[in-house]
Motif scaffolding. Structure first.
Motif, PDB file in Angstrom:
ATOM      1  N   ALA A  97      55.438 -10.375  17.968  1.00 35.34           N
ATOM      2  CA  ALA A  97      56.733  -9.784  17.627  1.00 35.34           C
ATOM      3  C   ALA A  97      56.932  -8.432  18.301  1.00 35.34           C
ATOM      4  CB  ALA A  97      56.860  -9.638  16.114  1.00 35.34           C
ATOM      5  N   ALA A  98      55.845  -7.693  18.467  1.00 32.34           N
ATOM      6  CA  ALA A  98      55.944  -6.336  19.012  1.00 32.34           C
ATOM      7  C   ALA A  98      55.833  -6.274  20.527  1.00 32.34           C
ATOM      8  CB  ALA A  98      54.855  -5.457  18.389  1.00 32.34           C
ATOM      9  N   ARG A  99      55.240  -7.304  21.119  1.00 37.68           N
ATOM     10  CA  ARG A  99      54.909  -7.240  22.541  1.00 37.68           C
ATOM     11  C   ARG A  99      55.422  -8.457  23.309  1.00 37.68           C
ATOM     12  NH1 ARG A  99      49.738  -4.855  23.350  1.00 37.68           N
ATOM     13  NH2 ARG A  99      49.736  -5.953  25.350  1.00 37.68           N
ATOM     14  N   ASP A 100      56.484  -8.286  24.092  1.00 35.48           N
ATOM     15  CA  ASP A 100      56.983  -9.391  24.914  1.00 35.48           C
ATOM     16  C   ASP A 100      55.980  -9.801  25.981  1.00 35.48           C
ATOM     17  OD1 ASP A 100      59.355  -9.681  23.544  1.00 35.48           O
ATOM     18  OD2 ASP A 100      60.484  -8.361  24.887  1.00 35.48           O
ATOM     19  N   ASN A 101      55.116  -8.872  26.388  1.00 40.40           N
ATOM     20  CA  ASN A 101      54.139  -9.199  27.434  1.00 40.40           C
ATOM     21  C   ASN A 101      52.880  -9.849  26.865  1.00 40.40           C
ATOM     22  OD1 ASN A 101      53.091  -6.937  26.178  1.00 40.40           O
ATOM     23  ND2 ASN A 101      52.564  -5.865  28.068  1.00 40.40           N
ATOM     24  N   ALA A 102      52.825 -10.010  25.555  1.00 43.23           N
ATOM     25  CA  ALA A 102      51.695 -10.703  24.926  1.00 43.23           C
ATOM     26  C   ALA A 102      52.096 -12.159  24.719  1.00 43.23           C
ATOM     27  CB  ALA A 102      51.313 -10.043  23.610  1.00 43.23           C
ATOM     28  N   GLN A 103      52.184 -12.898  25.823  1.00 43.45           N
ATOM     29  CA  GLN A 103      52.588 -14.301  25.739  1.00 43.45           C
ATOM     30  C   GLN A 103      51.502 -15.164  25.097  1.00 43.45           C
ATOM     31  OE1 GLN A 103      55.756 -15.581  26.841  1.00 43.45           O
ATOM     32  NE2 GLN A 103      56.122 -13.382  26.689  1.00 43.45           N
ATOM     33  N   CYS A 104      50.257 -14.719  25.228  1.00 45.74           N
ATOM     34  CA  CYS A 104      49.138 -15.417  24.608  1.00 45.74           C
ATOM     35  C   CYS A 104      48.266 -14.398  23.890  1.00 45.74           C
ATOM     36  CB  CYS A 104      48.320 -16.162  25.665  1.00 45.74           C
ATOM     37  SG  CYS A 104      46.896 -17.077  25.000  1.00 45.74           S
ATOM     38  N   VAL A 105      47.839 -14.733  22.684  1.00 49.90           N
ATOM     39  CA  VAL A 105      46.955 -13.876  21.886  1.00 49.90           C
ATOM     40  C   VAL A 105      45.734 -14.704  21.505  1.00 49.90           C
ATOM     41  CG1 VAL A 105      46.694 -12.516  19.784  1.00 49.90           C
ATOM     42  CG2 VAL A 105      48.891 -12.528  20.997  1.00 49.90           C
ATOM     43  N   LEU A 106      44.551 -14.205  21.860  1.00 51.56           N
ATOM     44  CA  LEU A 106      43.291 -14.930  21.663  1.00 51.56           C
ATOM     45  C   LEU A 106      42.378 -14.089  20.781  1.00 51.56           C
ATOM     46  CD1 LEU A 106      41.329 -16.487  24.700  1.00 51.56           C
ATOM     47  CD2 LEU A 106      40.359 -16.055  22.468  1.00 51.56           C
ATOM     48  N   HIS A 107      41.980 -14.646  19.644  1.00 49.53           N
ATOM     49  CA  HIS A 107      41.154 -13.915  18.669  1.00 49.53           C
ATOM     50  C   HIS A 107      39.911 -14.726  18.336  1.00 49.53           C
ATOM     51  CE1 HIS A 107      39.708 -11.861  15.206  1.00 49.53           C
ATOM     52  NE2 HIS A 107      40.238 -12.670  14.326  1.00 49.53           N
ATOM     53  N   LEU A 108      38.736 -14.079  18.436  1.00 51.84           N
ATOM     54  CA  LEU A 108      37.466 -14.758  18.198  1.00 51.84           C
ATOM     55  C   LEU A 108      36.562 -13.956  17.268  1.00 51.84           C
ATOM     56  CD1 LEU A 108      36.575 -15.919  21.845  1.00 51.84           C
ATOM     57  CD2 LEU A 108      37.768 -17.214  20.071  1.00 51.84           C
ATOM     58  N   HIS A 109      35.599 -14.670  16.657  1.00 49.62           N
ATOM     59  CA  HIS A 109      34.573 -14.063  15.804  1.00 49.62           C
ATOM     60  C   HIS A 109      33.189 -14.338  16.384  1.00 49.62           C
ATOM     61  CE1 HIS A 109      37.350 -15.010  12.078  1.00 49.62           C
ATOM     62  NE2 HIS A 109      37.792 -13.972  12.758  1.00 49.62           N
ATOM     63  N   THR A 110      32.961 -14.099  17.644  1.00 50.50           N
ATOM     64  CA  THR A 110      31.640 -14.388  18.207  1.00 50.50           C
ATOM     65  C   THR A 110      30.592 -13.466  17.606  1.00 50.50           C
ATOM     66  OG1 THR A 110      31.893 -12.822  20.034  1.00 50.50           O
ATOM     67  CG2 THR A 110      32.685 -15.079  20.407  1.00 50.50           C
ATOM     68  N   ASN A 111      29.350 -13.920  17.586  1.00 52.89           N
ATOM     69  CA  ASN A 111      28.272 -13.082  17.044  1.00 52.89           C
ATOM     70  C   ASN A 111      28.200 -11.747  17.766  1.00 52.89           C
ATOM     71  OD1 ASN A 111      27.591 -15.171  15.324  1.00 52.89           O
ATOM     72  ND2 ASN A 111      25.871 -15.882  16.558  1.00 52.89           N
ATOM     73  N   GLU A 112      28.251 -11.801  19.093  1.00 54.73           N
ATOM     74  CA  GLU A 112      28.117 -10.565  19.881  1.00 54.73           C
ATOM     75  C   GLU A 112      29.331  -9.662  19.707  1.00 54.73           C
ATOM     76  OE1 GLU A 112      25.885 -13.970  21.760  1.00 54.73           O
ATOM     77  OE2 GLU A 112      27.973 -13.657  21.114  1.00 54.73           O
ATOM     78  N   GLY A 113      30.506 -10.279  19.615  1.00 50.90           N
ATOM     79  CA  GLY A 113      31.713  -9.479  19.430  1.00 50.90           C
ATOM     80  C   GLY A 113      31.727  -8.773  18.094  1.00 50.90           C
ATOM     81  N   VAL A 114      31.347  -9.488  17.038  1.00 51.93           N
ATOM     82  CA  VAL A 114      31.305  -8.860  15.718  1.00 51.93           C
ATOM     83  C   VAL A 114      30.225  -7.781  15.685  1.00 51.93           C
ATOM     84  CG1 VAL A 114      30.904  -9.246  13.264  1.00 51.93           C
ATOM     85  CG2 VAL A 114      32.200 -10.919  14.581  1.00 51.93           C
ATOM     86  N   ALA A 115      29.099  -8.036  16.343  1.00 58.03           N
ATOM     87  CA  ALA A 115      28.018  -7.044  16.363  1.00 58.03           C
ATOM     88  C   ALA A 115      28.482  -5.744  17.007  1.00 58.03           C
ATOM     89  CB  ALA A 115      26.807  -7.603  17.111  1.00 58.03           C
ATOM     90  N   VAL A 116      29.144  -5.838  18.150  1.00 62.37           N
ATOM     91  CA  VAL A 116      29.640  -4.619  18.807  1.00 62.37           C
ATOM     92  C   VAL A 116      30.743  -3.977  17.968  1.00 62.37           C
ATOM     93  CG1 VAL A 116      30.881  -3.754  20.844  1.00 62.37           C
ATOM     94  CG2 VAL A 116      28.946  -5.324  21.119  1.00 62.37           C
ATOM     95  N   ALA A 117      31.522  -4.801  17.267  1.00 63.29           N
ATOM     96  CA  ALA A 117      32.584  -4.264  16.416  1.00 63.29           C
ATOM     97  C   ALA A 117      32.035  -3.476  15.234  1.00 63.29           C
ATOM     98  CB  ALA A 117      33.474  -5.403  15.912  1.00 63.29           C
ATOM     99  N   THR A 118      30.759  -3.680  14.889  1.00 57.47           N
ATOM    100  CA  THR A 118      30.148  -2.919  13.798  1.00 57.47           C
ATOM    101  C   THR A 118      29.518  -1.614  14.269  1.00 57.47           C
ATOM    102  OG1 THR A 118      27.937  -3.916  13.970  1.00 57.47           O
ATOM    103  CG2 THR A 118      29.574  -5.074  12.637  1.00 57.47           C
ATOM    104  N   LEU A 119      29.326  -1.465  15.582  1.00 59.60           N
ATOM    105  CA  LEU A 119      28.707  -0.250  16.111  1.00 59.60           C
ATOM    106  C   LEU A 119      29.712   0.903  16.104  1.00 59.60           C
ATOM    107  CD1 LEU A 119      26.836  -1.706  19.229  1.00 59.60           C
ATOM    108  CD2 LEU A 119      25.884  -1.195  16.961  1.00 59.60           C
ATOM    109  N   ALA A 120      29.286   2.054  15.602  1.00 58.83           N
ATOM    110  CA  ALA A 120      30.192   3.198  15.534  1.00 58.83           C
ATOM    111  C   ALA A 120      30.733   3.570  16.907  1.00 58.83           C
ATOM    112  CB  ALA A 120      29.472   4.394  14.909  1.00 58.83           C
ATOM    113  N   GLU A 121      29.885   3.429  17.950  1.00 58.35           N
ATOM    114  CA  GLU A 121      30.318   3.808  19.298  1.00 58.35           C
ATOM    115  C   GLU A 121      31.106   2.702  19.988  1.00 58.35           C
ATOM    116  OE1 GLU A 121      25.974   2.371  19.858  1.00 58.35           O
ATOM    117  OE2 GLU A 121      27.221   3.332  18.316  1.00 58.35           O
TER     118      GLU A 121
END
Length: 250
Positions: A97-121
């Motif tokens: 709704a906010a972004r006309d240039n976001a024609q595709c939005v891809l969201h994942l819960h990979t182990n590595e992605g969640v792990a980095v998402a928990t790191l403060a840095e």
């Protein structure tokens, strides 16, 4: 009985094939999380209609015909025997709704992605792969399962105009002007997380990519792909899927 292909435009059918292919290649890499993440794409045309996966269907099962067409409120605008995950579409609809240039939005819960998402840095400049995400990256704090309407405004404010978003304690998200672009963005973001965790696990001192190199990566990436970006790899991905995982075009 009329098929889905016969009910939609050629442009929508091509989008359906590409989106189904994206689900299948994500499953191929093992990046899916049973039935709990989503990839959405805006249907060509003036209507704000979108395609998203049927809730309960594994990514490896998604086909062009099974994708569900909905409006910005997540309401079906075309007959389908399937429903969608309301929590999943909360995130996607806010960005679409906010972004006309976001024609595709891809969201994942990979182990590595969640792990980095928990790191403060968060994501660090430890690899060539990380330079693209780091040139265009934002973060959004965890607020629980995404069901509340009031989170949408904060999510949109946090992602801004970036194409890469790390959802704290939750996972990864990328956008793109096309399905191939959003996928290639996720490929680099996911690989960056994998490499970072491998490097950090050594316990050794790590060398960072200089900030001045990260600042030029968008221009270099355009040259390296002849301005095709995700399109440079996508035909090969489709050929691989046709060989190894046929059926997504149905």
């Amino acid at each position: 009985m009329q098929s889905v292909k016969d009910k939609v435009s050629q442009e929508e059918w091509e989008l359906r094939v590409n989106l189904a292919a994206c689900y299948r290649i994500v499953a191929h890499y093992g990046w899916d999380d049973l039935v709990f993440t989503h990839i959405s794409a805006r249907v060509p045309g003036p209507e704000h209609h979108f395609l998203i996966n049927p809730y309960g269907m594994m990514f490896e099962e998604v086909t062009a015909s099974s994708l569900v067409k909905v409006d910005l409120d997540g309401q079906k605008v075309m007959d389908s025997e399937y429903e969608i995950n309301p929590a999943g579409f909360t995130i996607h609809s806010a960005i679409h709704a906010a972004r006309d240039n976001a024609q595709c939005v891809l969201h994942l819960h990979t182990n590595e992605g969640v792990a980095v998402a928990t790191l403060a840095e968060g994501l660090q400049p430890y690899s060539q792969q990380s330079t693209l995400p780091l040139s265009n990256l934002s973060y959004h704090d965890y607020e629980g399962v995404a069901l509340r309407e009031d989170e949408k405004a904060r999510l949109v404010a946090d992602i801004g105009n970036t194409e890469f978003l790390i959802l704290r304690n939750h996972g990864l998200l990328t956008t793109g002007k096309s399905v191939p672009d959003a996928f290639l963005n996720m490929y680099f973001l996911q690989r960056s997380c994998e490499i970072q965790l491998l490097a950090q696990a050594t316990g050794k001192d790590l060398i960072e990519v200089p900030a001045e190199i990260i600042a030029t990566v968008q221009e270099i990436g355009a040259k390296a792909t002849n301005n095709a970006f995700g399109g440079i790899a996508w035909p090969g991905i489709l050929r691989k899927l046709d060989r190894d995982y046929p059926g997504f075009r149905a």
